[in-house]
Design a protein around this motif. Structure first.
Motif, PDB file in Angstrom:
ATOM      1  N   LEU A   4       0.839  -1.194   0.000  1.00  0.00           N
ATOM      2  CA  LEU A   4       0.000   0.000   0.000  1.00  0.00           C
ATOM      3  C   LEU A   4       0.874   1.243   0.000  1.00  0.00           C
ATOM      4  O   LEU A   4       1.952   1.249   0.590  1.00  0.00           O
ATOM      5  N   PRO A   5       0.390   2.308  -0.640  1.00  0.00           N
ATOM      6  CA  PRO A   5       1.143   3.561  -0.571  1.00  0.00           C
ATOM      7  C   PRO A   5       1.167   4.091   0.866  1.00  0.00           C
ATOM      8  O   PRO A   5       0.297   3.770   1.665  1.00  0.00           O
ATOM      9  N   ALA A   6       2.149   4.901   1.165  1.00  0.00           N
ATOM     10  CA  ALA A   6       2.232   5.523   2.488  1.00  0.00           C
ATOM     11  C   ALA A   6       1.009   6.420   2.701  1.00  0.00           C
ATOM     12  O   ALA A   6       0.408   6.893   1.734  1.00  0.00           O
ATOM     13  N   PRO A   7       0.636   6.653   3.951  1.00  0.00           N
ATOM     14  CA  PRO A   7      -0.503   7.536   4.210  1.00  0.00           C
ATOM     15  C   PRO A   7      -0.343   8.877   3.492  1.00  0.00           C
ATOM     16  O   PRO A   7       0.726   9.486   3.524  1.00  0.00           O
ATOM     17  N   GLY A   8      -1.410   9.306   2.821  1.00  0.00           N
ATOM     18  CA  GLY A   8      -1.384  10.561   2.086  1.00  0.00           C
ATOM     19  C   GLY A   8      -0.865  10.428   0.662  1.00  0.00           C
ATOM     20  O   GLY A   8      -0.959  11.364  -0.113  1.00  0.00           O
ATOM     21  N   GLU A   9      -0.278   9.273   0.335  1.00  0.00           N
ATOM     22  CA  GLU A   9       0.194   9.042  -1.026  1.00  0.00           C
ATOM     23  C   GLU A   9      -0.825   8.202  -1.785  1.00  0.00           C
ATOM     24  O   GLU A   9      -1.749   7.649  -1.207  1.00  0.00           O
ATOM     25  N   ARG A  10      -0.627   8.133  -3.115  1.00  0.00           N
ATOM     26  CA  ARG A  10      -1.547   7.388  -3.970  1.00  0.00           C
ATOM     27  C   ARG A  10      -0.753   6.399  -4.819  1.00  0.00           C
ATOM     28  O   ARG A  10       0.446   6.552  -5.001  1.00  0.00           O
ATOM     29  N   PHE A  11      -1.453   5.396  -5.339  1.00  0.00           N
ATOM     30  CA  PHE A  11      -0.822   4.513  -6.318  1.00  0.00           C
ATOM     31  C   PHE A  11      -0.436   5.351  -7.529  1.00  0.00           C
ATOM     32  O   PHE A  11      -1.161   6.258  -7.927  1.00  0.00           O
ATOM     33  N   GLN A  12       0.712   5.038  -8.112  1.00  0.00           N
ATOM     34  CA  GLN A  12       1.215   5.825  -9.236  1.00  0.00           C
ATOM     35  C   GLN A  12       0.881   5.228 -10.599  1.00  0.00           C
ATOM     36  O   GLN A  12       1.071   5.889 -11.614  1.00  0.00           O
ATOM     37  N   PHE A  14      -1.690   1.931 -12.756  1.00  0.00           N
ATOM     38  CA  PHE A  14      -2.687   0.873 -12.670  1.00  0.00           C
ATOM     39  C   PHE A  14      -2.028  -0.455 -12.303  1.00  0.00           C
ATOM     40  O   PHE A  14      -2.603  -1.236 -11.536  1.00  0.00           O
ATOM     41  N   SER A  15      -0.828  -0.700 -12.791  1.00  0.00           N
ATOM     42  CA  SER A  15      -0.145  -1.956 -12.463  1.00  0.00           C
ATOM     43  C   SER A  15       0.174  -2.047 -10.968  1.00  0.00           C
ATOM     44  O   SER A  15       0.183  -3.137 -10.399  1.00  0.00           O
ATOM     45  N   GLN A  16       0.412  -0.924 -10.310  1.00  0.00           N
ATOM     46  CA  GLN A  16       0.586  -0.915  -8.850  1.00  0.00           C
ATOM     47  C   GLN A  16      -0.759  -1.097  -8.149  1.00  0.00           C
ATOM     48  O   GLN A  16      -0.844  -1.731  -7.108  1.00  0.00           O
ATOM     49  N   PHE A  17      -1.799  -0.513  -8.716  1.00  0.00           N
ATOM     50  CA  PHE A  17      -3.130  -0.517  -8.107  1.00  0.00           C
ATOM     51  C   PHE A  17      -3.814  -1.876  -8.186  1.00  0.00           C
ATOM     52  O   PHE A  17      -4.502  -2.282  -7.240  1.00  0.00           O
ATOM     53  N   TYR A  18      -3.643  -2.599  -9.300  1.00  0.00           N
ATOM     54  CA  TYR A  18      -4.440  -3.807  -9.541  1.00  0.00           C
ATOM     55  C   TYR A  18      -4.271  -4.887  -8.460  1.00  0.00           C
ATOM     56  O   TYR A  18      -5.280  -5.463  -8.042  1.00  0.00           O
ATOM     57  N   PRO A  19      -3.072  -5.176  -7.957  1.00  0.00           N
ATOM     58  CA  PRO A  19      -2.997  -6.160  -6.858  1.00  0.00           C
ATOM     59  C   PRO A  19      -3.807  -5.728  -5.628  1.00  0.00           C
ATOM     60  O   PRO A  19      -4.439  -6.549  -4.965  1.00  0.00           O
ATOM     61  N   PHE A  20      -3.791  -4.436  -5.327  1.00  0.00           N
ATOM     62  CA  PHE A  20      -4.619  -3.913  -4.237  1.00  0.00           C
ATOM     63  C   PHE A  20      -6.101  -4.130  -4.540  1.00  0.00           C
ATOM     64  O   PHE A  20      -6.868  -4.574  -3.688  1.00  0.00           O
ATOM     65  N   TYR A  21      -6.488  -3.825  -5.775  1.00  0.00           N
ATOM     66  CA  TYR A  21      -7.884  -4.007  -6.204  1.00  0.00           C
ATOM     67  C   TYR A  21      -8.318  -5.464  -6.007  1.00  0.00           C
ATOM     68  O   TYR A  21      -9.385  -5.724  -5.449  1.00  0.00           O
ATOM     69  N   ILE A  22      -7.486  -6.393  -6.443  1.00  0.00           N
ATOM     70  CA  ILE A  22      -7.826  -7.816  -6.307  1.00  0.00           C
ATOM     71  C   ILE A  22      -7.925  -8.198  -4.833  1.00  0.00           C
ATOM     72  O   ILE A  22      -8.835  -8.919  -4.431  1.00  0.00           O
ATOM     73  N   HIS A  23      -7.012  -7.694  -4.018  1.00  0.00           N
ATOM     74  CA  HIS A  23      -7.068  -7.978  -2.588  1.00  0.00           C
ATOM     75  C   HIS A  23      -8.377  -7.465  -1.975  1.00  0.00           C
ATOM     76  O   HIS A  23      -8.948  -8.099  -1.080  1.00  0.00           O
ATOM     77  N   GLU A  24      -8.854  -6.339  -2.445  1.00  0.00           N
ATOM     78  CA  GLU A  24     -10.100  -5.761  -1.941  1.00  0.00           C
ATOM     79  C   GLU A  24     -11.331  -6.559  -2.400  1.00  0.00           C
ATOM     80  O   GLU A  24     -12.451  -6.230  -2.018  1.00  0.00           O
ATOM     81  N   HIS A  25     -11.104  -7.584  -3.222  1.00  0.00           N
ATOM     82  CA  HIS A  25     -12.178  -8.461  -3.709  1.00  0.00           C
ATOM     83  C   HIS A  25     -11.868  -9.902  -3.337  1.00  0.00           C
ATOM     84  O   HIS A  25     -12.069 -10.816  -4.126  1.00  0.00           O
ATOM     85  N   SER A  26     -11.374 -10.119  -2.131  1.00  0.00           N
ATOM     86  CA  SER A  26     -10.997 -11.468  -1.723  1.00  0.00           C
ATOM     87  C   SER A  26     -12.198 -12.316  -1.317  1.00  0.00           C
ATOM     88  O   SER A  26     -12.120 -13.542  -1.336  1.00  0.00           O
ATOM     89  N   ASN A  27     -13.325 -11.693  -0.990  1.00  0.00           N
ATOM     90  CA  ASN A  27     -14.532 -12.436  -0.652  1.00  0.00           C
ATOM     91  C   ASN A  27     -15.169 -12.983  -1.931  1.00  0.00           C
ATOM     92  O   ASN A  27     -15.456 -12.228  -2.858  1.00  0.00           O
TER      93      ASN A  27
END
Length: 107
Positions: A4-12, A14-27
């Protein structure tokens, strides 16, 4: 867990974001609801073309986000990434959808 990005920072990217996205859909139920919602969005787009009725176009985001948000709020119990990353979240929805229907990701 994904990086995850540090607090206050953002993913730079889509390739950084997508693993986070998949993790947020683990159910599994949440993922399934997303896939059904995306399929219904495609169905609404087809109906708009077949009937030439623009109401189907207006129904598309209601269907898509409605299904996704039910999955997050009731099953995943997290906040949809759409609120912070709207474009990447939409891209993630469709990537996850196509990975699932092509058999690359478990339904």
């Amino acid at each position: 867990m994904t990086h995850l990005p540090a607090p206050g920072e953002r993913f730079q990217s889509f390739s950084q974001f997508y693993p986070f996205y998949i993790h947020e859909h683990s159910n599994q139920i949440c993922r399934r609801i997303h896939i059904v919602g995306s399929a219904l969005v495609i169905g609404a787009a087809v109906m708009a073309l077949v009937t030439l009725n623009a109401w189907w176009l207006l129904a598309m985001p209601v269907i898509g986000y409605g299904f996704a948000w039910v999955g997050h709020f009731f099953f995943e119990k997290n906040r949809p990434a759409t609120f912070k990353y709207p474009l990447w979240s939409l891209m993630g929805d469709w990537r996850m959808f196509f990975e699932t229907i092509s058999g690359q990701r478990k339904f």
